[in-house]
Scaffold this motif. Structure first.
Motif, PDB file in Angstrom:
ATOM      1  N   GLY A 240      12.177  -6.685 -17.088  1.00 52.74           N
ATOM      2  CA  GLY A 240      13.147  -7.826 -16.062  1.00 52.74           C
ATOM      3  C   GLY A 240      13.515  -7.309 -14.393  1.00 52.74           C
ATOM      4  N   THR A 241      13.158  -5.859 -14.147  1.00 59.29           N
ATOM      5  CA  THR A 241      13.394  -6.114 -12.822  1.00 59.29           C
ATOM      6  C   THR A 241      12.667  -6.681 -11.892  1.00 59.29           C
ATOM      7  OG1 THR A 241      14.667  -3.914 -13.469  1.00 59.29           O
ATOM      8  CG2 THR A 241      13.849  -3.927 -10.886  1.00 59.29           C
ATOM      9  N   VAL A 242      12.815  -7.343 -10.802  1.00 54.54           N
ATOM     10  CA  VAL A 242      11.489  -7.961  -9.387  1.00 54.54           C
ATOM     11  C   VAL A 242      11.846  -7.118  -9.169  1.00 54.54           C
ATOM     12  CG1 VAL A 242      11.035 -10.018  -8.614  1.00 54.54           C
ATOM     13  CG2 VAL A 242      12.458 -10.178 -10.540  1.00 54.54           C
ATOM     14  N   PRO A 243      10.951  -6.461  -8.283  1.00 56.39           N
ATOM     15  CA  PRO A 243      10.750  -6.309  -6.580  1.00 56.39           C
ATOM     16  C   PRO A 243      11.650  -6.795  -5.562  1.00 56.39           C
ATOM     17  CG  PRO A 243       8.415  -5.814  -7.643  1.00 56.39           C
ATOM     18  CD  PRO A 243       9.544  -7.091  -8.617  1.00 56.39           C
ATOM     19  N   TYR A 244      12.343  -6.444  -5.019  1.00 55.01           N
ATOM     20  CA  TYR A 244      13.268  -7.003  -3.547  1.00 55.01           C
ATOM     21  C   TYR A 244      12.863  -7.507  -3.339  1.00 55.01           C
ATOM     22  CZ  TYR A 244      16.407  -7.701   0.383  1.00 55.01           C
ATOM     23  OH  TYR A 244      16.985  -8.344   1.133  1.00 55.01           O
TER      24      TYR A 244
ATOM     25  N   GLN B 159       6.464   0.595  -9.890  1.00 54.43           N
ATOM     26  CA  GLN B 159       6.874  -1.349 -10.552  1.00 54.43           C
ATOM     27  C   GLN B 159       6.828  -1.231 -12.254  1.00 54.43           C
ATOM     28  OE1 GLN B 159       9.372  -3.126  -8.408  1.00 54.43           O
ATOM     29  NE2 GLN B 159       8.261  -1.630  -6.562  1.00 54.43           N
TER      30      GLN B 159
ATOM     31  N   ASN C 136      10.124   0.635 -14.302  1.00 53.64           N
ATOM     32  CA  ASN C 136      11.387  -0.112 -13.804  1.00 53.64           C
ATOM     33  C   ASN C 136      11.666  -0.806 -15.055  1.00 53.64           C
ATOM     34  OD1 ASN C 136      11.532   0.526 -11.194  1.00 53.64           O
ATOM     35  ND2 ASN C 136      10.950  -0.709 -10.429  1.00 53.64           N
ATOM     36  N   PRO C 137      12.672  -0.834 -15.110  1.00 50.04           N
ATOM     37  CA  PRO C 137      13.320  -1.813 -16.095  1.00 50.04           C
ATOM     38  C   PRO C 137      12.800  -2.718 -16.745  1.00 50.04           C
ATOM     39  CG  PRO C 137      15.134  -0.633 -15.442  1.00 50.04           C
ATOM     40  CD  PRO C 137      14.147  -0.552 -14.754  1.00 50.04           C
TER      41      PRO C 137
END
Length: 129
Positions: free
Chosen positions: A120-124, A114, A117-118
C-alpha cells in the motif's frame, strides 16, 4: 457567447500539448511535432510551456515517461528493456539514465526497494502527478 482572447486560446493550446504528451509519451515526440498538432509555433510553445508547467516540453516528456516506467516497474514483472520500449525508448540505456537521474536509482534497484516496502505504500514522486 463570450469571445476568447488570444491568451486564452494560447493557454488552451499549451494544455492540449500537455495532454498529447500524457497520452502519447511512448511516441517520438518533438517540439515541432507538438507545435504542429496544437497550431502554435515551436518557439512560442517552447517559451509558453514552461511558464505554465515550470519545466520544458522535453523535461515534461521525460518525467511522464519516468512516471509510466515507475508504474510498470511496480505493477508488472516486465524486464527493464520492455519497460524502456513501452515508455518510448528504443533501447534500455537512455531510459535507465533518465530514470536514475530522476529517482536516484537504477530501474532494477528502484523496483527492488519499492517492492520491499510495506503493501500500500506509494512512492512519493508518484503522489503529486
Amino acid at each position: 457567447m463570450k469571445k476568447q482572447t488570444r491568451a486564452t486560446i494560447d493557454q488552451n493550446k499549451i494544455i492540449k500539448a500537455r495532454d498529447i504528451i500524457d497520452q502519447e509519451y511512448y511516441k517520438p515526440i518533438t517540439l515541432e511535432y507538438l507545435s504542429r498538432r496544437v497550431g502554435m509555433s515551436p518557439k512560442k510553445l517552447a517559451t509558453a510551456f514552461p511558464k505554465r508547467y515550470y519545466q520544458s516540453v522535453q523535461q515534461y516528456l521525460t518525467m511522464s515517461r519516468a512516471l509510466k516506467g515507475m508504474q510498470l516497474l511496480l505493477e508488472t514483472q516486465l524486464p527493464i528493456y520492455e519497460i524502456a520500449w513501452e515508455t518510448g525508448y528504443d533501447v534500455t540505456r537512455p531510459f535507465s539514465y533518465q530514470f536514475k537521474r530522476i529517482t536516484g536509482r537504477a530501474p532494477s534497484v528502484w523496483r527492488k526497494v519499492q517492492l520491499s516496502n510495506p503493501p500500500g505504500t506509494v512512492p512519493y514522486i508518484m503522489l503529486n502527478r
